[in-house]
Design a protein around this motif. Structure first.
Motif, short mmCIF file in Angstrom:
data_model
loop_
_atom_site.label_atom_id
_atom_site.label_comp_id
_atom_site.label_asym_id
_atom_site.label_seq_id
_atom_site.Cartn_x
_atom_site.Cartn_y
_atom_site.Cartn_z
N GLY A 136 0.81 -1.22 0.00
CA GLY A 136 0.00 0.00 0.00
C GLY A 136 0.83 1.26 0.00
N GLY A 137 2.06 1.18 -0.50
CA GLY A 137 2.96 2.34 -0.51
C GLY A 137 2.89 3.12 -1.81
N SER A 138 3.73 4.14 -1.90
CA SER A 138 3.77 5.01 -3.07
C SER A 138 4.61 4.39 -4.17
CB SER A 138 4.37 6.37 -2.68
OG SER A 138 4.63 7.15 -3.83
N PHE A 303 12.91 -2.00 6.47
CA PHE A 303 12.43 -3.35 6.17
C PHE A 303 10.94 -3.55 6.48
CE2 PHE A 303 17.01 -3.76 6.81
CZ PHE A 303 17.36 -4.42 5.65
N THR A 304 10.29 -2.50 6.97
CA THR A 304 8.85 -2.62 7.26
C THR A 304 8.00 -1.68 6.41
OG1 THR A 304 9.08 -1.03 9.09
CG2 THR A 304 9.22 -3.39 9.63
N GLN A 305 8.57 -0.60 5.89
CA GLN A 305 7.83 0.29 5.01
C GLN A 305 7.99 -0.18 3.56
OE1 GLN A 305 8.75 4.44 5.57
NE2 GLN A 305 8.44 4.36 7.78
N PRO A 306 6.93 -0.17 2.77
CA PRO A 306 7.00 -0.74 1.42
C PRO A 306 7.97 -0.03 0.48
CG PRO A 306 4.91 0.40 1.77
CD PRO A 306 5.58 0.31 3.10
N GLU A 307 8.08 1.30 0.59
CA GLU A 307 8.94 2.04 -0.35
C GLU A 307 10.43 1.69 -0.16
OE1 GLU A 307 5.27 4.55 0.42
OE2 GLU A 307 6.75 3.49 1.63
N PRO A 308 10.99 1.84 1.05
CA PRO A 308 12.40 1.47 1.21
C PRO A 308 12.66 -0.01 1.01
CG PRO A 308 11.44 2.10 3.33
CD PRO A 308 10.45 2.46 2.29
N GLN A 376 14.21 10.25 3.78
CA GLN A 376 15.20 9.63 4.67
C GLN A 376 15.19 8.11 4.61
OE1 GLN A 376 17.54 12.03 5.31
NE2 GLN A 376 17.60 11.37 7.45
N PRO A 377 14.01 7.43 4.76
CA PRO A 377 14.03 5.96 4.68
C PRO A 377 14.49 5.45 3.32
CG PRO A 377 11.95 6.74 5.61
CD PRO A 377 12.66 7.94 5.06
N VAL A 378 14.15 6.18 2.26
CA VAL A 378 14.55 5.75 0.92
C VAL A 378 16.07 5.88 0.76
CG1 VAL A 378 14.34 6.28 -1.55
CG2 VAL A 378 12.31 6.30 -0.08
#
Length: 432
Positions: A136-138, A303-308, A376-378
């Protein structure tokens, strides 16, 4: 009676001597610049995670320039939009050289590296898109894991003290050149702001004048320096990322020599700017782009957010599989014969090494996620993905280094000290 068709040289076989010399010169500068790049990245990471992190941010965000010309930029933007133009100018010259005298000059020699590079861009983007969609990320960051950083990759090889044969290094270089072209096309097409058609029109007029000066054999930096700066400024104000101007001018520069020339304009420009690009421009960009705050929470986010997570998987898995499968299928389709001294494991190792995205990946990450908090996460994912790819490639390359050392020694041995490796003299004698 018709002459028998000349047998094609094997894939990743011995390079022609002029091509080998040109590749060695290009990679020597890239390797030194890559080591400086590694140092700059480490300094940025350490600096951004010390009590002086606010100083780092103040320096990076400090603005200066000429507001009346629309050029009031932060130091971070000057390095990304200004200094990296030198990097893409040199990349444009190298692409022109490859198209004129290098691996891309004929469809037969271009097929393998071009197919490998294209599949090495499409598959990582697909990995990102699937991962981001599932979570469900960008989808904005689909282009981030497409890039290969040749300088960082060569720095890894230098640290490992490997002895890759020239053909493997040339294949990696050609992959990176096509990859750079893909990256700049993505930036030009998908990451443009509101277009100023008057400024863009003036920039294209400047490029046409640049072309005419080359066709008329006009020499002198005092013509091209001010004109190049004007084209860059107009391109920036036109809404297209200013680094596109660098590639355009690099492709226009002539890379073939006239009878009265020791070096072509492209060669002279590359010899002048390549050390500045590899040793100053790219490391300074890394210094102000790689400063990511690292904490347990930020690592968990990767490792938990879809984009990074999509970026990491795209660089480590997508890039490796894309290049390897693309190369293998292209070789089978074109009936290319792999150098019998090598194995497909060597192509797999190079494919993993190409997962080091770093410079261009960081640049595209900043463009895709202009909000510093979202970026930042990316950025952290680009660093983690590049380091993981470097570690995987290191393991794979070191396993084969004994073979590489033997091949390297064979192709560099010069027992008669005439400056020409003996293997080329034996090849000439055999052909006679």
């Amino acid at each position: 009676m018709a002459a028998a068709p000349r047998e094609r040289s094997p894939f990743l076989g011995l390079l022609p001597l002029p091509e080998r010399t040109a590749v060695a010169q290009a990679l020597r500068t890239e390797t030194v610049g890559g080591l400086v790049l590694l140092v700059a990245a480490v300094v940025a990471l350490v600096w951004a995670n010390t009590p002086w992190a606010d100083t780092y941010e103040r320096i990076r965000d400090f603005h200066f320039g000429i507001p009346a010309l629309g050029l009031d930029l932060s130091i971070g933007h000057w390095t990304a939009d200004g200094l990296l133009t030198l990097f893409f100018l040199v990349a444009g010259i190298e692409l022109k050289r490859e198209l004129v005298v290098g691996e891309l000059r004929t469809p037969a020699t271009a097929a393998l590296p071009v197919i490998a590079a294209i599949s090495g861009m499409i598959v990582p983007a697909a990995f990102y898109a699937v991962t981001a969609s599932a979570g469900g990320g960008s989808l904005d960051g689909w282009a981030v894991p497409m890039a290969t950083d040749i300088a960082f990759a060569l720095a890894v090889l230098a640290v490992l003290s490997t002895h890759l044969p020239a053909a493997l290094r040339a294949f990696l270089l050609t992959l990176a050149v096509v990859d750079d072209l893909g990256g700049i096309l993505v930036i030009a097409i998908f990451f443009t702001s509101d277009l100023n058609f008057a400024a863009l029109g003036a920039a294209f007029v400047g490029l046409f004048i640049f072309y005419l000066l080359q066709r008329l054999r006009v020499r002198g930096w005092w013509w091209y320096g001010p004109l190049g700066i004007a084209i860059w400024a107009l391109m920036y104000n036109g809404g297209i990322h200013a680094t596109v101007a660098g590639v355009a001018m690099g492709l226009i520069l002539r890379t073939t020599r006239d009878k009265d020339e020791e070096l072509s304009p492209g060669e002279r420009t590359s010899h002048l700017l390549h050390p500045v690009s590899a040793g100053v421009a790219v490391p300074l960009f890394a210094l102000f782009a790689a400063g990511v705050g690292v904490s347990v929470a930020s690592l968990v986010d990767v490792f938990t957010q879809p984009e990074p997570l999509g970026v990491v998987l795209g660089l480590v898995v997508g890039k490796t599989l894309g290049i390897f499968v693309g190369t293998y299928l292209a070789a089978r389709f074109t009936r290319a014969r792999l150098n019998p001294e090598l194995a497909w494991a060597d192509v797999f190792a190079l494919s993993a090494l190409a997962g080091i995205g770093f410079t261009v990946a960081l640049l595209i990450g900043e463009l895709a996620f202009p909000d510093p908090v979202a970026a930042q996460p990316v950025k952290a994912a680009v660093l983690i993905g590049s380091l993981t790819a470097a570690g995987l490639a290191a393991i794979l390359v070191k396993r084969r280094n004994g073979i590489y050392r033997r091949l390297y020694e064979e192709e560099t041995r010069d027992e008669d000290h005439d400056g020409i490796p003996d293997i080329y003299q034996r090849s000439t004698a055999t052909e006679r």
